[in-house]
Design an enzyme around this catalytic site. Structure first.
Site, PDB file in Angstrom:
ATOM      1  N   THR A   1     -11.478   7.085  10.569  1.00 18.09           N
ATOM      2  CA  THR A   1     -11.532   6.751  12.000  1.00 18.09           C
ATOM      3  C   THR A   1     -11.151   7.943  12.871  1.00 18.09           C
ATOM      4  O   THR A   1     -11.423   7.958  14.064  1.00 18.09           O
ATOM      5  CB  THR A   1     -10.638   5.541  12.330  1.00 18.09           C
TER       6      THR A   1
ATOM      7  N   ARG B   1       2.714  -1.102  11.179  1.00 16.12           N
ATOM      8  CA  ARG B   1       3.845  -1.056  12.108  1.00 16.12           C
ATOM      9  C   ARG B   1       4.161  -2.386  12.787  1.00 16.12           C
ATOM     10  O   ARG B   1       5.301  -2.608  13.199  1.00 16.12           O
ATOM     11  CB  ARG B   1       3.602   0.036  13.154  1.00 16.12           C
TER      12      ARG B   1
ATOM     13  N   ASP C   1      -3.204   4.276  -2.263  1.00 13.93           N
ATOM     14  CA  ASP C   1      -4.115   4.769  -1.221  1.00 13.93           C
ATOM     15  C   ASP C   1      -4.150   6.300  -1.300  1.00 13.93           C
ATOM     16  O   ASP C   1      -3.564   6.985  -0.468  1.00 13.93           O
ATOM     17  CB  ASP C   1      -3.592   4.281   0.142  1.00 13.93           C
TER      18      ASP C   1
ATOM     19  N   LYS D   1       0.843  -1.200   0.000  1.00 11.02           N
ATOM     20  CA  LYS D   1       0.000   0.000   0.000  1.00 11.02           C
ATOM     21  C   LYS D   1       0.877   1.248   0.000  1.00 11.02           C
ATOM     22  O   LYS D   1       1.658   1.469   0.922  1.00 11.02           O
ATOM     23  CB  LYS D   1      -0.915  -0.013   1.229  1.00 11.02           C
TER      24      LYS D   1
ATOM     25  N   LYS E   1      -7.117   8.114  -1.843  1.00  9.95           N
ATOM     26  CA  LYS E   1      -8.412   8.621  -1.373  1.00  9.95           C
ATOM     27  C   LYS E   1      -8.901   9.807  -2.205  1.00  9.95           C
ATOM     28  O   LYS E   1      -9.046  10.929  -1.708  1.00  9.95           O
ATOM     29  CB  LYS E   1      -8.320   9.008   0.108  1.00  9.95           C
TER      30      LYS E   1
ATOM     31  N   ASP F   1     -12.949  14.668  -5.503  1.00 16.26           N
ATOM     32  CA  ASP F   1     -12.930  15.895  -6.310  1.00 16.26           C
ATOM     33  C   ASP F   1     -14.173  15.873  -7.190  1.00 16.26           C
ATOM     34  O   ASP F   1     -15.033  14.999  -7.020  1.00 16.26           O
ATOM     35  CB  ASP F   1     -11.625  15.924  -7.142  1.00 16.26           C
TER      36      ASP F   1
HETATM   37  O1  C5P Z   1       0.811   0.777  11.403  1.00 20.98           O
HETATM   38  P1  C5P Z   1      -0.642   0.420  11.342  1.00 20.98           P
HETATM   39  O2  C5P Z   1      -0.915  -1.053  11.263  1.00 20.98           O
HETATM   40  O3  C5P Z   1      -1.449   1.105  12.405  1.00 20.98           O
HETATM   41  O4  C5P Z   1      -1.075   1.014   9.909  1.00 20.98           O
HETATM   42  C1  C5P Z   1      -2.374   0.985   9.447  1.00 20.98           C
HETATM   43  C2  C5P Z   1      -2.464   1.521   8.059  1.00 20.98           C
HETATM   44  O5  C5P Z   1      -3.852   1.539   7.714  1.00 20.98           O
HETATM   45  C3  C5P Z   1      -1.963   2.946   7.870  1.00 20.98           C
HETATM   46  O6  C5P Z   1      -1.499   3.075   6.517  1.00 20.98           O
HETATM   47  C4  C5P Z   1      -3.206   3.775   8.082  1.00 20.98           C
HETATM   48  O7  C5P Z   1      -3.195   4.995   7.398  1.00 20.98           O
HETATM   49  C5  C5P Z   1      -4.280   2.863   7.498  1.00 20.98           C
HETATM   50  N1  C5P Z   1      -5.624   3.104   8.009  1.00 20.98           N
HETATM   51  C6  C5P Z   1      -5.974   2.997   9.363  1.00 20.98           C
HETATM   52  N2  C5P Z   1      -7.254   3.224   9.763  1.00 20.98           N
HETATM   53  C7  C5P Z   1      -8.181   3.536   8.869  1.00 20.98           C
HETATM   54  C8  C5P Z   1      -7.870   3.649   7.505  1.00 20.98           C
HETATM   55  C9  C5P Z   1      -6.554   3.410   7.117  1.00 20.98           C
HETATM   56  O8  C5P Z   1      -5.137   2.691  10.191  1.00 20.98           O
HETATM   57  N3  C5P Z   1      -9.419   3.716   9.265  1.00 20.98           N
END
Ligand code: C5P
Length: 244
Positions: free
Chosen positions: A128, A220, A64, A37, A66, A69
């Protein structure tokens, strides 16, 4: 699930600052991760360089970006996203049904013109980071976020999109309301052994799959692990053990 099924359903968020680190992650993890991603941070910094690198490694990528427009602009942007080979991309459902239809139209035009594989187009419903209070006070929306998520997901389906990005909290409800074939990609995933970081609603990979998620986003838990290869191997083992 066998190794191949697991790989197809894993998406790794390349949320890193520099291109070298992103390339190292792709190089190391492409045997285990079906889709990488590329988010706004990396894409705004390095554009197609990272995308082309992922393609060289024979992995898929999710742009990604998003999109949100006017329909004409989104149609043209979607055309270029697909022309460049994205297997997944996303748009904000709050851009409206006409805009989402335009995204699909642009994607189809590129598929036909460049003989590309049909991409999976997902809608982002309510971020979120947007609480019920923000929805009400700043955005004049009286629905609670969960009802609003379902309403927007229904609009995405009406527009012909393939599914939504949704947290584990909404997963079951979306599948119930929108049907099993409406794709859900779930971020906020943490294996049993991992730290939560700043995520409030987390779920393990196998629980997300059991609740119906089609694709899960790992971030992460893998990218910040002391040993990234060991982390992904442990995730495979955990999924296999829990989903026997
Ligand atoms: O590091 P982590 O597992 O928290 O990363 C989650 C990924 O999913 C990030 O790229 C974050 O922007 C994305 N994301 C999220 N919650 C959402 C939509 C996307 O954590 N509601």
């Amino acid at each position: 699930m066998n190794d191949n099924d697991i790989k197809k359903r894993l998406v790794l968020a390349l949320d890193v600052e520099d291109i070298q680190e992103a390339k190292e992650l792709v190089e190391l993890l492409s045997p285990y991760i079906g889709t990488f991603k590329v988010g706004l941070q990396l894409f705004c910094g390095y554009g197609l360089e990272i995308v082309n690198y992922i393609k060289e490694k024979n992995a898929d990528f999710f742009l990604d970006v998003k999109l949100h427009d006017i329909p004409n602009t989104v149609q043209k942007a979607s055309f270029n996203v697909v022309k460049n080979g994205a297997s997944f991309f996303n748009v904000h459902a709050t851009g409206g049904i006409e805009m989402m239809k335009a995204a699909k139209q642009g994607a189809i035009e590129a598929v036909e013109k460049f003989n590309k594989k049909k991409p999976i187009i997902l809608a982002v419903t309510v971020l979120t980071s947007i609480s019920d209070e923000i929805l009400k006070e700043e955005l004049s929306n009286t629905k609670n976020s969960s009802d609003f998520v379902i309403e927007l997901a229904k609009n995405a389906k009406k527009a012909g999109l393939d599914g939504v990005v949704a947290s584990a909290k909404e997963l079951k409800l979306i599948k119930k309301e929108l049907g099993d074939d409406f794709i859900v990609l779930t971020p906020g995933i943490r294996p049993k052994w991992s730290s939560k970081d700043d995520q409030k609603r987390i779920v393990t990979p196998s629980d997300a799959f059991k609740d119906g998620s089609n694709y899960i986003v790992l971030g992460r838990a893998v990218t910040k692990a002391a040993d990234r290869l060991d982390a992904i191997k442990k995730i495979y083992a955990e999924i296999k053990e829990e989903m026997k």
